[in-house]
Design an enzyme around this catalytic site. Structure first.
Site, PDB file in Angstrom:
ATOM      1  N   GLN A  57       0.801  -1.228   0.000  1.00 30.53           N
ATOM      2  CA  GLN A  57       0.000   0.000   0.000  1.00 30.53           C
ATOM      3  C   GLN A  57       0.837   1.283   0.000  1.00 30.53           C
ATOM      4  O   GLN A  57       0.351   2.330  -0.424  1.00 30.53           O
ATOM      5  CB  GLN A  57      -0.975   0.012   1.189  1.00 30.53           C
ATOM      6  CG  GLN A  57      -0.325   0.295   2.547  1.00 30.53           C
ATOM      7  CD  GLN A  57      -1.323   0.351   3.693  1.00 30.53           C
ATOM      8  OE1 GLN A  57      -1.652  -0.664   4.280  1.00 30.53           O
ATOM      9  NE2 GLN A  57      -1.793   1.547   4.014  1.00 30.53           N
ATOM     10  N   CYS A  68      -4.993   1.081   3.657  1.00 31.52           N
ATOM     11  CA  CYS A  68      -5.128  -0.291   4.167  1.00 31.52           C
ATOM     12  C   CYS A  68      -6.546  -0.807   3.975  1.00 31.52           C
ATOM     13  O   CYS A  68      -6.757  -1.979   3.707  1.00 31.52           O
ATOM     14  CB  CYS A  68      -4.755  -0.342   5.641  1.00 31.52           C
ATOM     15  SG  CYS A  68      -5.961   0.493   6.683  1.00 31.52           S
TER      16      CYS A  68
END
Ligand SMILES: *[C@@H]1O[C@H](CO)[C@@H](O)[C@H](O)[C@H]1NC(C)=O
Length: 360
Positions: free
Chosen positions: A72, A81
């Site tokens: 991410q 997330c």
């Protein structure tokens, strides 16, 4: 070493609430759900789930049903997330529902970031890297399709133009002949292959049997948790002391929940001296934890609040199946175009074998 310490300080400065990208929806909106089929938590007995002492979607009878791993925070830091945990579970659930058959689908994380609105303020920009919650994606996909990574790859940033057609699916043209070094113009591909969810919901907080039943019956789930400094920076030394499992010894409160991850299985049995634990996929790269995955336990002790807030969804993929049935073919400019019934050919890969009679 100094450089590492400096970068840790920079990161630690950012680890206030929602540093990884989970923004709790508790307290300002009841969590929506859509449930139309019987729930595994009701149809599977406690006795039968208790007999499954270990389960791992990465190895079910020798086969992996998990899709590719991603990160991410690269190429930029991004509090996404919630996108990663949720999309990972959906990708794997598509693979599981299709029994591992070609192709593996990776839903477009960037399209999710650009398109899922702020549920508190419809005129605000989509939250994207500012964080969100799994149900926002599930609720959106129950109403609208999402494209896959071949339409829009991850950029780890909020695109200022938001949910434009080209941010859902694009192609880019070659530069003009007289300007070969100029960037090609990108354009919207209107008829892309979309994916939806037919139903979605939340598991009862703290119900570890409900978690296990949902995982076994339909695939991985997305759960929120606390990614404290011990977990983020000292995962390796923590698990070395606890038989390969992350064990928490601190006092935490639910307000610290800031992260979303995908749970793919569990071990009840003591292995390597560690306690019972969940097996989960993180979104911080192959280099973090156990090759990008982690173990956390003991099960039933709600370590880092990982058993409090778990969600599930059932993905649908009819447009993909209709492509494999030869109902459409793809066009460079327009995307998918219908094939007349009389000229349809199956696009499903034909079974092949390495056996010698096949190589003649
Ligand atoms: C909603 O978002 C808009 C645009 O960012 C902003 O101007 C407005 O103040 C926000 N409203 C609330 C109630 O936060």
């Amino acid at each position: 070493m100094a450089a590492v310490l400096v970068s840790f300080t920079i990161l630690a400065g950012a680890t206030a609430a929602s540093a990884q990208g989970h923004v709790s929806s508790d307290g300002w909106r009841s969590k929506v759900s859509r449930v139309t089929s019987p729930l595994p938590q009701d149809t599977i007995s406690d006795d039968s789930i208790a007999k499954i002492t270990h389960f791992d979607w990465r190895n079910v009878e020798g086969r992996s049903y998990v899709t590719a791993d991603v990160q991410q925070h690269s190429p930029l830091y991004c509090g996404s997330c919630w996108v990663h945990g949720t999309i990972a579970a959906l990708n794997d659930r598509i693979k599981i529902a299709r029994k591992g058959r070609f192709p593996d689908i990776m839903l477009s994380r960037q399209a999710v970031m650009d398109c899922i609105p702020d549920p508190k303020n419809a005129t605000a920009p989509p939250p994207g890297c500012m964080g969100g919650d799994a149900w926002m994606i599930h609720d959106y996909m129950a109403q609208q399709p999402i494209s896959d990574e071949t339409c829009q790859p991850y950029e780890a940033r909020n695109r200022p133009e938001g949910c434009t057609p080209a941010n859902q699916c694009r192609n880019c043209a070659s530069p003009p002949d007289d300007k070969p070094n100029a960037p090609g113009k990108c354009f919207e591909v209107p008829n892309w292959v979309g994916y939806r969810v037919s139903e979605h919901g939340h598991l009862p907080p703290g119900d570890v049997f409900a978690m296990k039943k949902e995982i076994v019956a339909r695939g991985p789930i997305v759960c929120s948790m606390i990614a404290d400094d011990e977990f983020v920076y000292r995962y390796a030394s923590n698990v070395e002391r606890h038989g390969g499992v992350f064990v928490d010894t601190r006092h935490h409160t639910i307000k610290e929940v800031d992260h979303d991850i995908e749970i793919i299985g569990w071990e009840d049995e003591e292995r390597n001296g560690g306690p019972s634990h969940w097996i989960a996929r993180n979104s911080w790269g192959r280099f973090w934890g156990e090759g990008g995955y982690f173990r956390i336990g003991p099960i039933g002790e709600n370590t880092l609040f990982i058993e409090t807030d778990c969600a599930w969804a059932v993905p649908t993929f009819d447009e993909l199946e209709s492509a494999l049935d030869g109902k459409w073919l793809g066009d460079y400019i327009h995307g998918r175009v219908r094939v007349p019934h009389s000229s349809r050919f199956s696009h499903r890969p034909r079974r092949s074998s390495l056996a010698s009679e096949n190589r003649v």
